[in-house]
Design a protein around this motif. Structure first.
Motif, short mmCIF file in Angstrom:
data_model
loop_
_atom_site.label_atom_id
_atom_site.label_comp_id
_atom_site.label_asym_id
_atom_site.label_seq_id
_atom_site.Cartn_x
_atom_site.Cartn_y
_atom_site.Cartn_z
N ILE A 429 38.35 88.94 26.17
CA ILE A 429 39.12 89.66 24.37
C ILE A 429 40.23 90.38 25.24
O ILE A 429 41.39 89.84 24.98
CB ILE A 429 38.30 90.64 24.73
CG1 ILE A 429 36.99 90.03 23.79
CG2 ILE A 429 38.83 91.65 23.55
CD1 ILE A 429 36.05 91.40 23.62
N ALA A 432 42.24 86.40 25.35
CA ALA A 432 43.06 86.48 24.53
C ALA A 432 43.55 86.68 23.39
O ALA A 432 44.58 86.40 23.30
CB ALA A 432 41.02 85.96 23.54
N LEU A 477 36.68 88.51 18.02
CA LEU A 477 36.13 89.27 19.08
C LEU A 477 35.36 89.56 19.31
O LEU A 477 34.23 89.39 20.12
CB LEU A 477 37.59 89.01 20.34
CG LEU A 477 38.59 87.85 20.21
CD1 LEU A 477 39.38 88.11 20.90
CD2 LEU A 477 37.48 86.46 20.57
N LEU A 481 31.81 88.06 19.78
CA LEU A 481 31.02 87.55 21.53
C LEU A 481 29.96 88.36 22.12
O LEU A 481 29.75 89.22 21.47
CB LEU A 481 31.72 87.88 22.51
CG LEU A 481 33.90 87.14 22.54
CD1 LEU A 481 34.39 87.30 23.67
CD2 LEU A 481 33.62 85.66 22.74
N SER A 614 36.55 78.38 28.49
CA SER A 614 37.83 80.01 27.70
C SER A 614 38.83 79.54 27.53
O SER A 614 39.13 79.95 26.75
CB SER A 614 37.41 81.56 28.71
OG SER A 614 36.13 81.68 28.73
#
Length: 641
Positions: A429, A432, A477, A481, A614
């Motif tokens: 997270i 990102a 996220l 996730l 990823s």
């Protein structure tokens, strides 16, 4: 006896290692709570160096050194040996495979660290206890009866001061004496295990504590953390076992510890100021502003600017280009080679070397100096606690504050610093969010210049859009996730004056390790991009982006700006300075280049730190986010106009 309940050959166990630590066992693990001094002691017992920090969670992976017949492993700092975190899982597996354990405990925190000690002894693993930080215990005005502690535990206890080496020789001499009590109170719970379960003493201890991976390994699949109807449903509740162990810890501490009332409390008072919101928040803001100034202004702009503009721009690159032109003959085969080596985008011996030595190396060294100093001083955990509540709203805990702040200086280094964030899920997270909505300082400088000509309202709008994207992306996220957010559980270390030698050595080792891994990957990426450029693929990308730029109300030439952004983010922002754009087009363009994909160097690091999947998700997600948000902003501005 080994961790698996097997006897150790006495003759082999008593052999020392010539020139080495003289451990007397084949596999030895250093185990203890975070910030107890394991890594310092590891460096004293071996010729190797491990990161030494005043911050829980520094040792994310194990470090192992083989000296003679002995393999010594430094494990992550843990508060228990189970499967509640990555660190605990790694430590559990290391202990199960070890012949002996050196349990490093902080003498100033016996009530915390003895829980792990008793758990190891309950598992029946031969142990020697290193009672570390005895100098700080004395400074606190507290005394510990070492002989009484040794009797209470039933294993050798050696007082040490790892940072000075005091007691290390005695610890080395007593390592062959590692032992474990023949029985402990936890043994009484073994009877509840089904007879069909075949497990070592260590595994049985983990089973009665409800460790699911151990249950799966030995075939006791009915064991679950919250009870169940399987074959182990009648096992004593894990919390009852823990309460019993904590009672034993309190009993031991009460028996061996005495307060003389002569301690110093200055560090504690300063720590209290940092933890109170009224005083702590201003201090934290000032500290984070200092970090940003050092990373984002002094290093990322001035040092890197001088290196790129003067050393490489005026001297190195022209000299290398001339040398390559002189060395290569004027032939058909030499043209692509010359382009690969010295092209203006990512030439392997010009721009690539400039990025690595002129951009990356100063940032890497500065980052590790700053983080090493904060670690050594014990400030990072306090920053985490102060910012935890706010970061919880975007699926993170307080540990993510450092990567997010460092990202404003350099996103590449921020991705590396996500190692200190708890779980793999939260590291993803944070990575990102860094790739999506955190502009680096080099990019900020250009953006601020462009926004200055538009007015304060546009600057406020720009910040609002970025914060909105950061919040929405974090919430998305967090919900998308699998897994759940790890709570922030910090054992706050005492504040200390950083040791310059320790910080410098840590910085040198970390920087060298990073460059060894990152440089080959960046070089390969640069070669691939240069090849695409030579065959005209980058021009094709510009043409393919034409429909997207048109949809944003931007000229076709903006595609070239985006291609530059693939290489470096600040290149994209700088490319806009030469374009003739209206105020609204400039605003939309800045939003797009900020949210656009991370630069090639950052992507290379993401690929190394995370994994290919990823990295691909971050890359594709950045494209989608940049053009989606840019389109929405463009449409909104058109309606307003």
């Amino acid at each position: 006896m080994t961790a698996n309940g097997e006897a150790v050959n006495d003759e082999a166990a008593n052999e020392g290692t010539a020139g080495g630590p003289g451990l007397g066992h084949t596999e030895v693990a250093l185990v203890g709570a975070p910030n107890a001094g394991k890594s310092v002691l590891f460096g004293r017992l071996t010729a190797e160096y491990a990161d030494v920090s005043n911050y829980p969670g520094t040792t994310v992976e194990t470090t192992a050194v083989t000296v003679g017949p002995t393999r010594l492993t430094d494990t992550p700092g843990v508060h228990g040996i189970s499967s509640f975190s990555e660190e605990e899982r790694v430590t559990r597996e290391t202990v199960l495979e070890a012949d002996a354990v050196v349990n490093v405990i902080d003498a100033t925190r016996l009530d915390r660290d003895l829980f792990v000690t008793l758990q190891i002894l309950d598992m029946g693993v031969p142990t020697v206890v290193a009672l570390n930080m005895m100098d700080e215990l004395e400074a606190d005005g507290v005394e510990v009866d070492v002989d009484a502690l040794e009797v209470a535990l039933g294993v050798p206890v050696v007082p040490t001061v790892a940072v000075t080496g005091s007691g290390v020789d005695e610890l080395r001499e007593r390592l062959p004496e590692a032992s474990a009590p023949a029985s402990t109170p936890v043994d009484s719970h073994y009877d509840a295990l089904p007879d069909a379960v075949e497990a070592s003493r260590a595994e049985k201890t983990l089973l009665v504590e409800g460790d699911e991976p151990t249950a799966r390994r030995v075939g006791a699949r009915g064991l679950v953390a919250d009870g169940g109807d399987g074959p182990l449903a009648n096992v004593e509740d894990r919390e009852a076992v823990y309460r019993e162990r904590r009672n034993r810890v309190r009993s031991i501490v009460d028996a061996v510890e005495r307060d003389t009332g002569s301690g110093r409390a200055a560090g504690q008072r300063l720590g209290d100021l940092l933890m109170r919101p009224v005083t702590g928040v201003p201090i934290a803001i000032g500290l984070l502003a200092t970090v940003f100034y050092l990373m984002g202004v002094i290093v990322a702009q001035r040092v890197v600017g001088y290196a790129e503009g003067v050393f490489f721009g005026r001297y190195y690159n022209p000299a290398v280009e001339t040398a390559v032109a002189d060395l290569l003959p004027a032939s058909e085969w030499a043209a692509p080679v010359e382009f690969l080596l010295v092209n203006d985008n990512l030439g392997l011996v010009t721009i690539t070397v400039q990025y690595v030595l002129g951009v990356l190396l100063p940032l890497v060294i500065a980052f590790y100096l700053v983080i090493g100093t904060l670690e050594d001083a014990g400030l990072l955990p306090r920053l985490a606690v102060l910012t935890d509540r706010g970061l919880n709203r975007i699926g993170l805990n307080g540990r993510a504050v450092v990567p997010l702040i460092v990202g404003v200086g350099c996103v590449t280094m921020a991705v590396i610093s996500t190692r200190m964030v708890g779980s793999r899920r939260e590291r993803l997270i944070t990575t990102a969010l860094l790739g999506l909505a955190i502009p680096c300082s080099a990019q900020i400088g250009v953006i601020m210049g462009l926004l200055a000509g538009l007015g304060v309202a546009w600057w406020g709008g720009y910040l609002a859009v970025l914060l909105g994207v950061l919040g929405v992306a974090g919430v998305f996220l967090d919900r998308a996730l699998p897994g759940r957010q790890d709570p922030l559980i910090e054992q706050l270390p005492r504040l200390r004056v950083p040791r310059p030698g320790n910080v410098a050595r840590k910085t040198a080792n970390r920087s060298a390790a990073f460059l060894r891994e990152a440089v080959p990957l960046f070089g390969a990426t640069a070669a691939a991009v240069s090849t695409l450029d030579y065959v005209g693929a980058l021009d094709a990308i510009v043409e393919a982006l034409r429909p997207l730029t048109a949809a944003l109300g931007l000229p076709a030439s903006f595609g070239q700006v985006l291609v530059l952004g693939l290489i470096r983010r600040d290149f994209a922002a700088a490319g806009m300075t030469d374009a003739t754009l209206s105020a609204s087009q400039t605003f939309v363009g800045l939003i797009v280049v900020t949210l656009f994909v991370p630069c090639i160097l950052t992507m290379a690091v993401i690929l190394r730190e995370r994994d290919a999947r990823s990295a691909l998700l971050v890359w594709v997600g950045s494209w989608v986010t940049a053009f989606t948000v840019g389109g929405v902003v463009a449409a909104a501005l058109e309606v307003i106009a």
